[in-house]
Design a protein around this motif. Structure first.
Motif, PDB file in Angstrom:
ATOM      1  N   GLY A   1       8.782 -22.301   0.742  1.00 17.93           N
ATOM      2  CA  GLY A   1       7.470 -23.110   0.630  1.00 17.93           C
ATOM      3  C   GLY A   1       6.092 -22.365   0.973  1.00 17.93           C
ATOM      4  O   GLY A   1       5.021 -23.330   1.712  1.00 17.93           O
ATOM      5  N   VAL A   2       5.788 -20.979   0.675  1.00 17.21           N
ATOM      6  CA  VAL A   2       4.671 -20.532   0.911  1.00 17.21           C
ATOM      7  C   VAL A   2       3.789 -21.001  -0.087  1.00 17.21           C
ATOM      8  O   VAL A   2       3.792 -21.195  -1.311  1.00 17.21           O
ATOM      9  CB  VAL A   2       4.756 -18.902   0.690  1.00 17.21           C
ATOM     10  CG1 VAL A   2       3.887 -18.095   0.868  1.00 17.21           C
ATOM     11  CG2 VAL A   2       6.216 -18.489   1.655  1.00 17.21           C
ATOM     12  N   SER A   3       2.476 -21.090   0.338  1.00 13.65           N
ATOM     13  CA  SER A   3       1.237 -21.504  -0.263  1.00 13.65           C
ATOM     14  C   SER A   3       0.811 -20.640  -1.411  1.00 13.65           C
ATOM     15  O   SER A   3       1.008 -19.415  -1.017  1.00 13.65           O
ATOM     16  CB  SER A   3       0.281 -21.957   0.497  1.00 13.65           C
ATOM     17  OG  SER A   3      -0.260 -20.860   1.316  1.00 13.65           O
ATOM     18  N   GLY A   4       0.379 -21.141  -2.522  1.00 18.10           N
ATOM     19  CA  GLY A   4      -0.141 -20.181  -3.519  1.00 18.10           C
ATOM     20  C   GLY A   4      -1.380 -19.205  -2.904  1.00 18.10           C
ATOM     21  O   GLY A   4      -1.616 -18.183  -3.144  1.00 18.10           O
ATOM     22  N   GLY A   5      -2.208 -19.896  -1.911  1.00 19.78           N
ATOM     23  CA  GLY A   5      -3.038 -19.308  -1.247  1.00 19.78           C
ATOM     24  C   GLY A   5      -2.699 -18.100  -0.730  1.00 19.78           C
ATOM     25  O   GLY A   5      -3.455 -16.861  -0.737  1.00 19.78           O
ATOM     26  N   LEU A   6      -1.531 -18.073   0.357  1.00 14.53           N
ATOM     27  CA  LEU A   6      -0.989 -17.113   0.833  1.00 14.53           C
ATOM     28  C   LEU A   6      -0.518 -16.143   0.086  1.00 14.53           C
ATOM     29  O   LEU A   6      -0.651 -14.910   0.413  1.00 14.53           O
ATOM     30  CB  LEU A   6       0.105 -17.402   1.894  1.00 14.53           C
ATOM     31  CG  LEU A   6       0.939 -16.794   2.895  1.00 14.53           C
ATOM     32  CD1 LEU A   6      -0.270 -15.858   3.598  1.00 14.53           C
ATOM     33  CD2 LEU A   6       1.744 -17.195   3.593  1.00 14.53           C
ATOM     34  N   ILE A   7      -0.007 -16.433  -0.991  1.00 13.32           N
ATOM     35  CA  ILE A   7       0.286 -15.395  -2.155  1.00 13.32           C
ATOM     36  C   ILE A   7      -0.423 -14.692  -2.704  1.00 13.32           C
ATOM     37  O   ILE A   7      -0.422 -13.319  -2.534  1.00 13.32           O
ATOM     38  CB  ILE A   7       1.522 -16.181  -2.927  1.00 13.32           C
ATOM     39  CG1 ILE A   7       2.729 -16.640  -2.566  1.00 13.32           C
ATOM     40  CG2 ILE A   7       1.798 -15.104  -4.047  1.00 13.32           C
ATOM     41  CD1 ILE A   7       3.594 -17.497  -3.651  1.00 13.32           C
ATOM     42  N   ALA A   8      -1.538 -15.207  -2.881  1.00 11.20           N
ATOM     43  CA  ALA A   8      -2.904 -14.618  -3.665  1.00 11.20           C
ATOM     44  C   ALA A   8      -3.443 -13.665  -2.515  1.00 11.20           C
ATOM     45  O   ALA A   8      -3.848 -12.606  -2.858  1.00 11.20           O
ATOM     46  CB  ALA A   8      -3.618 -15.672  -4.001  1.00 11.20           C
ATOM     47  N   PHE A   9      -3.571 -13.923  -1.282  1.00 11.78           N
ATOM     48  CA  PHE A   9      -3.998 -13.426  -0.086  1.00 11.78           C
ATOM     49  C   PHE A   9      -3.198 -12.166   0.227  1.00 11.78           C
ATOM     50  O   PHE A   9      -3.811 -10.989   0.104  1.00 11.78           O
ATOM     51  CB  PHE A   9      -3.958 -14.105   1.202  1.00 11.78           C
ATOM     52  CG  PHE A   9      -4.333 -13.426   2.233  1.00 11.78           C
ATOM     53  CD1 PHE A   9      -5.906 -13.277   2.605  1.00 11.78           C
ATOM     54  CD2 PHE A   9      -3.418 -12.849   3.402  1.00 11.78           C
ATOM     55  CE1 PHE A   9      -6.404 -12.354   3.656  1.00 11.78           C
ATOM     56  CE2 PHE A   9      -3.912 -12.161   4.369  1.00 11.78           C
ATOM     57  CZ  PHE A   9      -5.288 -11.975   4.507  1.00 11.78           C
ATOM     58  N   GLY A  10      -1.822 -12.133  -0.132  1.00  7.29           N
ATOM     59  CA  GLY A  10      -0.973 -10.996   0.299  1.00  7.29           C
ATOM     60  C   GLY A  10      -1.286 -10.125  -0.876  1.00  7.29           C
ATOM     61  O   GLY A  10      -1.191  -8.913  -0.785  1.00  7.29           O
ATOM     62  N   ILE A  11      -1.290 -10.492  -2.250  1.00 14.40           N
ATOM     63  CA  ILE A  11      -1.219  -9.748  -3.236  1.00 14.40           C
ATOM     64  C   ILE A  11      -2.523  -8.867  -3.194  1.00 14.40           C
ATOM     65  O   ILE A  11      -2.879  -7.780  -3.577  1.00 14.40           O
ATOM     66  CB  ILE A  11      -1.235 -10.541  -4.567  1.00 14.40           C
ATOM     67  CG1 ILE A  11       0.026 -10.972  -4.749  1.00 14.40           C
ATOM     68  CG2 ILE A  11      -1.603  -9.637  -5.863  1.00 14.40           C
ATOM     69  CD1 ILE A  11       0.250 -12.008  -6.056  1.00 14.40           C
ATOM     70  N   ILE A  12      -3.640  -9.738  -2.768  1.00 18.39           N
ATOM     71  CA  ILE A  12      -5.025  -9.081  -2.671  1.00 18.39           C
ATOM     72  C   ILE A  12      -5.080  -7.791  -1.565  1.00 18.39           C
ATOM     73  O   ILE A  12      -5.606  -6.537  -2.000  1.00 18.39           O
ATOM     74  CB  ILE A  12      -6.175 -10.087  -2.503  1.00 18.39           C
ATOM     75  CG1 ILE A  12      -6.368 -10.917  -3.320  1.00 18.39           C
ATOM     76  CG2 ILE A  12      -7.465  -9.333  -1.862  1.00 18.39           C
ATOM     77  CD1 ILE A  12      -7.331 -12.052  -3.229  1.00 18.39           C
TER      78      ILE A  12
END
Length: 298
Positions: free
Chosen positions: A153-164
């Motif tokens: 259930g990880v949010s898309g914002g957290l995934i984007a933050f991790g990728i950045i």
């Protein structure tokens, strides 16, 4: 210092490689053979001893101590050979008279890089802590809980933050590698043994072309990866046999044929990459160095 173009860097890389390939094969190939034989002597039975006493902390620590000691020696020998190549190719010089200097400078450089590595690891953990606190502030503690990750259930914002953050770390280390990458050629051209002075000179020389150097190094890394993939496809059977050879080298009864096969395999697959990795810093140094007195690639 002078600004560098990627085209000029490629031209100088292959010019250095073409003018010095025999010298590089002699020096670097000899260094690799010496390192392989030294590894057989120093750590040939280390893994066997460690496996025989898995619950003995002293045996494990002793094994890692031997491996670390071997890694330091191997790094110093390899860098010393690179210094001889760079000095001969950039400004000429007498290799026989430079052997002692290159070994001392190589050992000093490896020691300095180890110190920098420790500092970089500490700095990275500090940055990770700061980034973690920032992530908590953005997404909250509940958004970073193990249950969230396990349930998907990880949010898309957290995934984007991790990728950045991940991309930023990669770019940072590519940039840092580029800024410090001509320290070796500078040491060779100046016949200096102070690695910190060399790192400072590299930082100054690369300032005008730092992102061009990053792009050039990235292209070289991609080309090297493609070459390695193709080589592994072509020599797939040999690579499979080499796995048995590597295992056999760890046994006390490893014969000369086993060692010879491993050395030949390494020469066929990895020496071209080593030659390229030694040529590129010299090429970058040539592109950004404004010293017109240097006789380059002779």
């Amino acid at each position: 210092m002078a600004k560098m173009s990627i085209g000029a860097a490629f031209s100088e890389t292959f010019a250095f490689l073409g003018a010095n390939w025999a010298r590089m094969l002699l020096y670097l190939g000899g260094a690799l053979v010496a390192i392989a034989l030294l590894g057989w002597l120093l750590i040939g039975s280390t893994f066997t001893s460690m496996m025989a006493s898995p619950n003995d902390p002293s045996a494990v620590l002793g094994a890692f101590g031997k491996i670390f000691f071997f890694a330091i020696i191997a790094g110093a020998v390899m860098f010393a050979a690179s210094l001889l190549v760079w000095r001969s190719g950039l400004v000429g010089g007498d290799p026989a008279a430079d052997i002692g200097w290159s070994l001392g400078a190589g050992a000093a450089y490896v020691g300095a890089m180890f110190v920098l590595y420790i500092g970089a690891v500490i700095a990275m953990y500090i940055v990770i802590l700061i980034v973690g606190l920032f992530a908590v502030a953005l997404f909250g503690v509940s958004g970073l809980s193990p249950e969230i990750f396990m349930s998907g259930g990880v949010s898309g914002g957290l995934i984007a933050f991790g990728i950045i953050v991940y991309i930023a770390i990669i770019v940072f280390f590519l940039w840092l590698f580029g800024r410090l990458g001509v320290a070796g050629p500078w040491m060779a051209a100046q016949r200096r043994s102070n690695p910190f002075a060399a790192l400072g000179a590299s930082w100054k020389l690369t300032s005008a072309s730092q992102w061009t150097i990053v792009g050039f190094n990235l292209i070289i890394m991609i080309l090297s990866f493609v070459f390695l993939m193709v080589a592994n496809m072509i020599f797939g059977g040999i690579a499979g046999a080499a796995g048995g050879v590597v295992g056999a080298m760890g046994s006390p009864g490893a014969g000369a044929g086993t060692i010879l096969f491993a050395v030949v395999f390494g020469l066929l697959i990895y020496v071209p990459l080593v030659l390229l990795s030694v040529s590129t810093p010299a090429a970058i140094y040539r592109c950004i160095n404004t010293d017109s007195n240097a006789e380059v690639f002779t």
